[in-house]
Write a protein that holds these residues in place. Structure first.
Motif, PDB file in Angstrom:
ATOM      1  N   ARG A 215       0.120   3.855   0.224  1.00 36.71           N
ATOM      2  CA  ARG A 215       1.330   3.934   1.044  1.00 36.71           C
ATOM      3  C   ARG A 215       1.113   3.206   2.357  1.00 36.71           C
ATOM      4  NH1 ARG A 215       5.444   7.434   0.276  1.00 36.71           N
ATOM      5  NH2 ARG A 215       5.349   8.756  -1.541  1.00 36.71           N
ATOM      6  N   LEU A 216       1.108   1.888   2.286  1.00 34.74           N
ATOM      7  CA  LEU A 216       1.028   1.111   3.531  1.00 34.74           C
ATOM      8  C   LEU A 216       2.445   0.798   3.985  1.00 34.74           C
ATOM      9  CD1 LEU A 216      -1.823  -1.354   2.602  1.00 34.74           C
ATOM     10  CD2 LEU A 216      -1.896   0.307   4.449  1.00 34.74           C
TER      11      LEU A 216
ATOM     12  N   ARG B 176      -6.617   2.235   8.314  1.00 31.62           N
ATOM     13  CA  ARG B 176      -5.493   2.841   9.032  1.00 31.62           C
ATOM     14  C   ARG B 176      -5.754   4.326   9.272  1.00 31.62           C
ATOM     15  NH1 ARG B 176       0.335   3.119   6.301  1.00 31.62           N
ATOM     16  NH2 ARG B 176      -0.719   4.761   5.153  1.00 31.62           N
ATOM     17  N   ALA B 177      -6.265   5.003   8.247  1.00 33.63           N
ATOM     18  CA  ALA B 177      -6.579   6.423   8.417  1.00 33.63           C
ATOM     19  C   ALA B 177      -7.643   6.599   9.499  1.00 33.63           C
ATOM     20  CB  ALA B 177      -7.051   7.016   7.094  1.00 33.63           C
TER      21      ALA B 177
ATOM     22  N   ARG C  43      -5.638  11.036   5.954  1.00 30.06           N
ATOM     23  CA  ARG C  43      -5.672  10.939   4.503  1.00 30.06           C
ATOM     24  C   ARG C  43      -5.186   9.576   4.026  1.00 30.06           C
ATOM     25  NH1 ARG C  43      -1.515  14.181   0.920  1.00 30.06           N
ATOM     26  NH2 ARG C  43      -2.497  12.792  -0.573  1.00 30.06           N
TER      27      ARG C  43
ATOM     28  N   PHE D 141      -3.592   7.778   0.173  1.00 29.91           N
ATOM     29  CA  PHE D 141      -2.792   8.223  -0.964  1.00 29.91           C
ATOM     30  C   PHE D 141      -3.247   7.558  -2.251  1.00 29.91           C
ATOM     31  CE2 PHE D 141      -0.333   8.872   2.807  1.00 29.91           C
ATOM     32  CZ  PHE D 141       0.267  10.096   2.600  1.00 29.91           C
TER      33      PHE D 141
ATOM     34  N   PHE E 281       0.946  18.782   3.157  1.00 22.80           N
ATOM     35  CA  PHE E 281       2.127  18.324   2.429  1.00 22.80           C
ATOM     36  C   PHE E 281       2.668  19.434   1.535  1.00 22.80           C
ATOM     37  CE2 PHE E 281       0.612  14.466   4.134  1.00 22.80           C
ATOM     38  CZ  PHE E 281       1.710  13.640   4.240  1.00 22.80           C
TER      39      PHE E 281
END
Lengths: 462, 288
Positions: free
Chosen positions: B100-101, B179-180, B94, B96, B58
């Motif tokens: 951040r879904l 999710r990651a 990663r 956050f 990022f």
């Protein structure tokens, strides 16, 4: 204000009459403040001077209408909170909507299929339906970009123009030159996919410079893009014939033109020639194209690409952290949205038999966007409702000749349509800010498909 | 250094990140070893998240090298890669600090989006998918199975069809980890996974992270403030202060490192501000 006492529900509903009276008094004050300068005096320009003609009767009538409306709202709508009316903005009323939800679309399709028959092959009804279906298709196309991917596109009409001019130029100039005149009756069928591809190409061309833009900036650049296309069409005279436009061959029934001649559609089938066949044919073509848009979009939503579009709308940074190439994802959204715009444009040209830059002004983009927003971002059924409401009301205003009686002299009822649509928009944004259909259907589920409340769904970065 | 002698999965070498005149990270080198949980700790503003953002692409580091090695011997220079390529090919996932879904999508959909690249290939870039090819349908089924596995593992299987934004905070944290993990990473980077969790939830998080390390064979790099999490599960701790490494080792040695104690650990709450003030003064003195 003694009516309340006679109402049977009055005792169960517990009205706060003091508050209602206070509210009505406030309403009257606001009304008068607004109406005295606007309504109370009519200015008449005589030959020598400006005369003010008092119209206190009108003011009184309007004031009474407003107060009656307000009182009715107090008594029947806001009775739970009599003191300060607060309309629930977006409380999801699931039960009924969810019960009938799955049947709405099939019912609409069946209705659309039989519409020419139940209208008794009425030319006006079919024409209006073609008009509405074109906007439904355009809005479904724009919905991919704005509703699913969350990218605000104010220049969608550019792709409509690309599709229309692709058909116009190919069928009048290039096809006859390349393949001879025999191709012309078939031009619509050959050009349709090409127009879609060209529009998609322009979608990518627009997509590249705006990849890094968001929100307002994205909206401004897409707006400019729409205008650029229109100005090029006006000014590139040698290529587009400028503002005079191009007369193009109308669509044929698989090579059979809808003419009275011996090689026409009617002669081939041994029926009497009638213009209505052409409109019925066009109706089914646009219905087929619109349904194609619907089913392809619906399918795409359930594929990884569609999920990536929606994820992009929800959170772009999270998308990148999951390895999604957001550049490609945005470009495909622009390209596929533009492609449907191109199809619709090509159909538009084949229906009109004439294209000119006049047809592709900014207000068209604005109307299409308004349909998408009114329908509920991302909701395809909502868009159908919104298109019927918006385009239908536009047409309705052409009809309202009785309004002439109450309107000041010289005012056309049709001029009121933008005013009415604007008012409708304001009311919608106040009471249903997320559009007609706010709930989002998940694309995949384990046990049951539960609609997601519109409050959780994001609107994208612009 | 950590004892087990395994090979490094991530080596950060001489990493420096400057924002204008501010040096957020200066000349930082450390390693995260395969099959271990490495923690990056330090007081607020020490540059931990900056390091994370450099690793996950990022930010582009001003100087230095970030090398990621796969078991097969493939190596990636992360500082030269785009953020989404790091997730896609180098397989670094990663989470956050502020979750951040995709809040308007269901928990299951969130995990399906995470398998985007795999499914995209299976759908032959959408063309096969449009026509419903058998290969795509099988892949989609497998993807749902993987999502189910992770939903069960983070105990969210009952909420699979609920929108992610509707879940309680602790569930959202676990869903983000799931999710990651659905991207099938080699290295999982967690930015303050225990932030905002109650003791019971952070206990559960500890178990989850340990099981990801041992059962799923994924190396973990985490930033954490919660010392019970850090000391409880980390195999190796790197301590940052003012963008510089002040200590590096196993939990026991870090705990007893006077530099760390001074800057960060084992200080009563009342004293903390005082100590921090002293540390600031010292740091400023050093810079002069």
């Amino acid at each position: 204000m003694t009516v309340q006492d006679t109402l049977p529900e009055a005792r169960t509903r517990a009205y706060d009459f003091a508050a209602i009276a206070k509210d009505l008094f406030g309403t009257a004050v606001v009304c008068l403040l607004l109406m005295v300068p606007i309504v109370a005096y009519k200015s008449i320009i005589t030959q020598y001077s400006l005369v003010l003609e008092p119209r206190w009767e009108t003011v009184t009538v309007l004031l009474l209408i407003v107060l009656a409306g307000r009182l009715a709202m107090h008594l029947f709508v806001w009775h739970r909170v009599p003191a300060r009316p607060v309309a629930s903005a977006s409380a999801p009323k699931a039960s009924l909507a969810e019960m009938i939800g799955p049947y709405v679309f099939p019912a609409l399709v069946v209705f659309a299929l039989v519409l020419p028959f139940i209208s008794g092959f009425d030319r006006r009804t079919i024409d209006l339906s073609i008009y509405i279906l074109t906007y439904i298709m355009l809005a479904w196309g724009l919905n991919i970009v704005v509703g699913l991917a969350g990218l605000l596109d104010l220049g969608y009409v550019a792709f409509y123009a690309v599709g229309a001019y692709a058909y116009a130029l190919l069928s009048t100039v290039y096809f006859p030159y390349w393949f001879g005149d025999g191709i012309v009756p078939w031009a619509f069928y050959i050009t349709l996919p090409i127009a879609g591809l060209l529009a998609a190409l322009w979608g990518v061309i627009l997509g590249f410079p705006v990849l890094r833009l968001r929100g307002d900036y994205l909206a401004i650049v897409t707006l400019a893009f729409g205008e650029i296309i229109r100005l090029v069409l006006i000014n590139w005279f040698e290529f587009t014939n400028g503002p005079q436009g191009i007369t193009v061959p109308k669509a044929t029934f698989f090579g059979l033109p809808f003419t009275a001649g011996d090689d026409g559609f009617a002669a081939f089938f041994g029926i009497e020639h009638d213009r209505i066949y052409f409109y019925i044919f066009l109706y089914y073509v646009i219905l087929a194209l619109a349904l194609l848009t619907y089913f392809v979009t619906n399918r795409l939503r359930r594929l990884p690409i569609g999920r990536a579009w929606e994820a992009l709308r929800e959170d772009e940074i999270a998308c990148r952290s999951l390895g999604i190439n957001t550049t490609n994802t945005k470009l495909t959204a622009f390209a596929i949205g533009a492609m449907f715009g191109g199809f619709a444009g090509s159909f538009f040209a084949a229906r009109q038999g004439f294209v000119s830059p006049e047809s592709f002004v900014f207000i068209e983009s604005a109307i299409i966007l308004a349909i998408v927003v009114l329908g509920g971002l991302g909701s395809q059924i909502g868009i159908v409702i919104a298109a019927i409401v918006v385009m239908g009301s536009f047409e309705l205003f052409r009809e309202l000749n009785f309004l002439k009686a109450i309107l000041p002299e010289g005012a056309e009822p049709s001029q009121l349509r933008m005013l009415a649509v604007g008012l409708g928009m304001v009311l919608m944004m106040r009471f249903r800010p997320r559009g007609f259909v706010t709930r989002r259907q998940p694309t995949v589920f384990l046990k049951e498909r539960k609609a997601v409340s519109g409050d959780l769904v994001k609107e994208g970065h612009g | 250094m950590a004892s087990s002698g395994t090979t490094p999965v991530l080596s950060v070498e001489h990493l420096t990140m400057r924002f204008g005149g501010l040096t957020a990270v200066s000349d930082l080198s450390f390693e995260a070893r395969k099959g271990q949980i490495t923690a990056l700790i330090g007081p607020n503003g020490a540059g931990k998240t900056t390091v994370f953002n450099c690793i996950t692409g990022f930010y582009k580091p001003t100087e230095g090298r970030i090398l990621l090695s796969h078991p097969g011997g493939r190596e990636f220079l992360l500082e030269q890669m785009d953020d989404f390529r790091i997730a896609q090919t180098a397989r670094v996932a990663r989470t956050f600090q502020n979750i951040r879904l995709f809040s308007g999508m269901t928990a299951l959909e969130n995990l399906m989006v995470a398998q985007h690249n795999k499914l995209m290939t299976a759908s032959t870039y959408t063309i096969g998918g449009i026509f419903g090819s058998g290969h795509f349908r099988r892949s989609e089924k497998a993807a749902i199975e993987l999502a189910k596995y992770w939903l069960e593992k983070v105990r969210l299987i009952d909420r699979a069809d609920d929108p992610a934004g509707d879940l309680p905070y602790g569930d959202q944290r676990r869903l983000e980890i799931a999710r990651a993990m659905c991207t099938e990473p080699q290295l999982l980077c967690l930015d303050e996974p225990a932030a905002g969790l109650n003791p019971r939830e952070s206990d559960e998080l500890n178990r989850l992270l340990r099981s990801i390390r041992s059962e799923n064979d994924v190396s973990i790099l985490l930033i954490e403030h919660d010392m019970s999490v850090v000391m409880g599960i980390s195999d190796h701790i790197v301590v940052l202060d003012y963008g510089q490494k002040i200590s590096d080792g196993d939990p026991a040695s870090v705990k007893s490192d006077p530099a760390v104690i001074r800057a960060y650990l084992g200080v009563e709450d009342e004293e903390e501000d005082e100590i921090a003030a002293v540390a600031v003064a010292e740091a400023l003195g050093e810079r002069k």
